[in-house]
Design an enzyme around this catalytic site. Structure first.
Site, PDB file in Angstrom:
ATOM      1  N   HIS A  66      -3.212   3.935   5.332  1.00 13.92           N
ATOM      2  CA  HIS A  66      -4.233   2.887   5.503  1.00 13.92           C
ATOM      3  C   HIS A  66      -5.617   3.436   5.126  1.00 13.92           C
ATOM      4  CE1 HIS A  66      -6.673  -0.256   7.250  1.00 13.92           C
ATOM      5  NE2 HIS A  66      -7.307   0.668   7.941  1.00 13.92           N
TER       6      HIS A  66
ATOM      7  N   ARG B 296       0.873  -1.180   0.000  1.00 13.49           N
ATOM      8  CA  ARG B 296       0.000   0.000   0.000  1.00 13.49           C
ATOM      9  C   ARG B 296       0.906   1.224   0.000  1.00 13.49           C
ATOM     10  NH1 ARG B 296      -0.816   2.316   4.786  1.00 13.49           N
ATOM     11  NH2 ARG B 296      -0.908   0.538   6.195  1.00 13.49           N
TER      12      ARG B 296
ATOM     13  N   TYR C 205       4.831   4.698  11.572  1.00 15.46           N
ATOM     14  CA  TYR C 205       5.217   3.297  11.789  1.00 15.46           C
ATOM     15  C   TYR C 205       6.034   2.673  10.651  1.00 15.46           C
ATOM     16  CZ  TYR C 205       0.846   2.694   9.111  1.00 15.46           C
ATOM     17  OH  TYR C 205      -0.139   2.779   8.163  1.00 15.46           O
TER      18      TYR C 205
HETATM   19  C1  LIG Z   1     -13.060  -7.402  12.775  1.00 16.71           C
HETATM   20  C2  LIG Z   1     -12.379  -6.080  12.630  1.00 16.71           C
HETATM   21  N1  LIG Z   1     -11.392  -5.736  13.487  1.00 16.71           N
HETATM   22  C3  LIG Z   1     -10.765  -4.544  13.345  1.00 16.71           C
HETATM   23  C4  LIG Z   1     -11.123  -3.669  12.362  1.00 16.71           C
HETATM   24  C5  LIG Z   1     -10.382  -2.361  12.173  1.00 16.71           C
HETATM   25  N2  LIG Z   1      -9.551  -2.481  10.976  1.00 16.71           N
HETATM   26  C6  LIG Z   1      -9.943  -2.001   9.786  1.00 16.71           C
HETATM   27  S1  LIG Z   1      -8.860  -2.352   8.562  1.00 16.71           S
HETATM   28  C7  LIG Z   1      -7.817  -3.127   9.639  1.00 16.71           C
HETATM   29  C8  LIG Z   1      -6.519  -3.725   9.154  1.00 16.71           C
HETATM   30  C9  LIG Z   1      -6.744  -4.714   8.077  1.00 16.71           C
HETATM   31  O1  LIG Z   1      -5.512  -5.138   7.581  1.00 16.71           O
HETATM   32  P1  LIG Z   1      -5.446  -6.086   6.339  1.00 16.71           P
HETATM   33  O2  LIG Z   1      -6.371  -7.234   6.518  1.00 16.71           O
HETATM   34  O3  LIG Z   1      -4.018  -6.400   6.110  1.00 16.71           O
HETATM   35  O4  LIG Z   1      -6.045  -5.191   5.147  1.00 16.71           O
HETATM   36  P2  LIG Z   1      -5.465  -3.794   4.585  1.00 16.71           P
HETATM   37  O5  LIG Z   1      -6.116  -2.718   5.390  1.00 16.71           O
HETATM   38  O6  LIG Z   1      -3.991  -3.805   4.729  1.00 16.71           O
HETATM   39  O7  LIG Z   1      -5.908  -3.743   3.157  1.00 16.71           O
HETATM   40  C10 LIG Z   1      -8.325  -3.118  10.926  1.00 16.71           C
HETATM   41  C11 LIG Z   1      -7.661  -3.715  12.092  1.00 16.71           C
HETATM   42  C12 LIG Z   1     -12.168  -4.058  11.494  1.00 16.71           C
HETATM   43  N3  LIG Z   1     -12.567  -3.294  10.479  1.00 16.71           N
HETATM   44  N4  LIG Z   1     -12.766  -5.265  11.644  1.00 16.71           N
END
Ligand SMILES: Cc1ncc(C[n+]2csc(CCOP(=O)(O)OP(=O)(O)O)c2C)c(N)n1
Ligand SMILES: [Mg+2]
Length: 368
Positions: free
Chosen positions: A262, A258, A271
């Site tokens: 985020h 990415r 970070y």
């Molecule tokens: C069940 C849940 N826990 C926490 C969150 C908060 N949250 C949103 S995106 C994210 C990180 C997701 O990381 P990844 O799966 O690697 O996807 P990326 O954002 O890198 O595309 C988190 C912790 C959420 N949306 N749903």
């Protein structure tokens, strides 16, 4: 012998076809038609320019928080391009290029990111699910769709998107296990972008790859260079064909990055290092694909400049349409209307607070 190695089917492969210098491994050429290559390029370019425009709209206060996709276009667009329009696409929240490919309008993205649920509606005849923010939830939805297709003896395939972070959720393990046991026609596409907000991959897993998790469930898994659209397409096409012909599910890990934050509510400088970002900029999927198409004689610098001007214009027209539609949709406070038959007090309180904020915003707008 009492102690011996157990032979497990499906060894993990890594696939890369177009390297960082845009050189093609001819033996692995997926032989995509010129038409499809150009269509993929156009969508990738549109999605990149749209991401940039969304960021500036957000910074101007004209849309709310959104998750940028820059750097990950090949990983999700290459995968979805292997589906038929009647297959199911189940996005997480970082697949805008794939959604555009499937027919999502740019204005619906703008409207959605302004809090209007109308922007999430899927029109009749499009076999896509709306964005699902709960991490890992997409996996269960896709397995249900795949299992339903098999139960009804249809040859549709479901493709689920999720991130590296989702592989730590129970949903991931339950979903993959169910799909493998019941041989559901599902393609699991993990966009491993190295980060789950501020959590690096190393804190997510001790595994060498995410793809190898497929082995535990008894399905094939493959790791691909997710910034190489040809490799992603080739791996997805193989997995889709296997699923469609009764061969069950596959896990594809797309190794990508990415390039932006985020979401627009995040500051990645807190970070990760600039050096890391720079390294990944050199692997950017867009110039990599573009240079390949130039060498192949399908594009020129002039044609790219012309296409860029056209997509920028297309985006502007979508912004205009979205802003007009949002005026017609009326007061965003309506979002509270269909949540509960009897609104709990804390939601009632949120509604009142939102009404106060809207009144403030409208006052500011009136004063220019
Ligand atoms: C069940 C849940 N826990 C926490 C969150 C908060 N949250 C949103 S995106 C994210 C990180 C997701 O990381 P990844 O799966 O690697 O996807 P990326 O954002 O890198 O595309 C988190 C912790 C959420 N949306 N749903
Ligand atoms: Mg991630």
């Amino acid at each position: 012998m009492p102690r011996k190695k157990i032979s497990i089917p499906n060894k993990i492969e890594y696939l890369s076809i177009l390297n960082e210098k845009s050189e093609l491994d001819k033996k692995l050429d997926p032989d995509i038609s010129d038409n499809l290559l150009l269509k993929l390029h156009r969508t990738m370019l549109l999605a990149r320019k749209f991401d940039e425009r969304l960021l500036s709209l957000q910074r101007q206060g004209r849309i709310g928080t959104f998750p940028p996709i820059s750097g990950q276009e090949a990983a999700h667009l290459g995968a979805v391009a292997a589906l038929r329009p009647t297959d199911w696409m189940v996005p997480a929240f970082r697949e805008t290029a794939a959604e555009i490919w499937r027919g999502r309008t740019l204005e619906s993205v703008i409207i959605y990111n302004n809090g209007y649920n109308e922007g999430a509606a899927i029109p009749e005849g499009r076999y896509d699910l709306p964005i699902s923010v709960p991490v890992g939830s997409q996996i269960l939805h896709a397995v249900g769709l795949g299992w339903a297709a098999k139960y009804r003896q249809k040859d549709d395939v479901a493709m689920a998107f999720f991130g590296d972070g989702a592989t730590s959720e129970g949903d991931f393990h339950e979903g993959l296990n169910f799909a493998a046991v019941f041989q559901a026609p599902v393609v699991f596409v993990c966009q491993n972008n190295q980060w789950a907000i501020s959590i690096p991959l190393a804190k997510q897993t001790r595994s060498k790859t995410l793809a190898q998790k497929a082995l535990a469930y008894g399905m094939p898994g493959i790791q691909v260079d997710g910034n190489d659209i040809l490799a992603v397409f080739a791996a997805a096409r193989e997995a889709v064909e296997r699923a469609r012909s009764g061969g069950g599910p596959t896990l594809i890990e797309c190794v990508t990055y990415r390039l932006m934050m985020h979401t627009t509510a995040d500051d990645p400088k807190r970070y990760r290092t600039d050096k890391e970002v720079e390294q990944w900029k050199n692997r950017d999927p867009l110039p990599r694909f573009q240079n390949y198409l130039i060498r192949k004689g399908l594009l020129t610098e002039d044609k790219i400049a012309k296409a860029e001007a056209e997509v920028v214009q297309e985006i502007q027209e979508a912004v205009d349409r979205a802003e007009k539609q949002m005026k017609e949709l009326g007061d965003p406070v309506h979002m509270f209307a269909h949540l509960y038959a009897a609104m709990p007090p804390y939601v009632e309180e949120q509604k009142k607070e939102f009404e106060r904020e809207l009144a403030e915003l409208n006052k500011e707008a009136d004063h220019g």
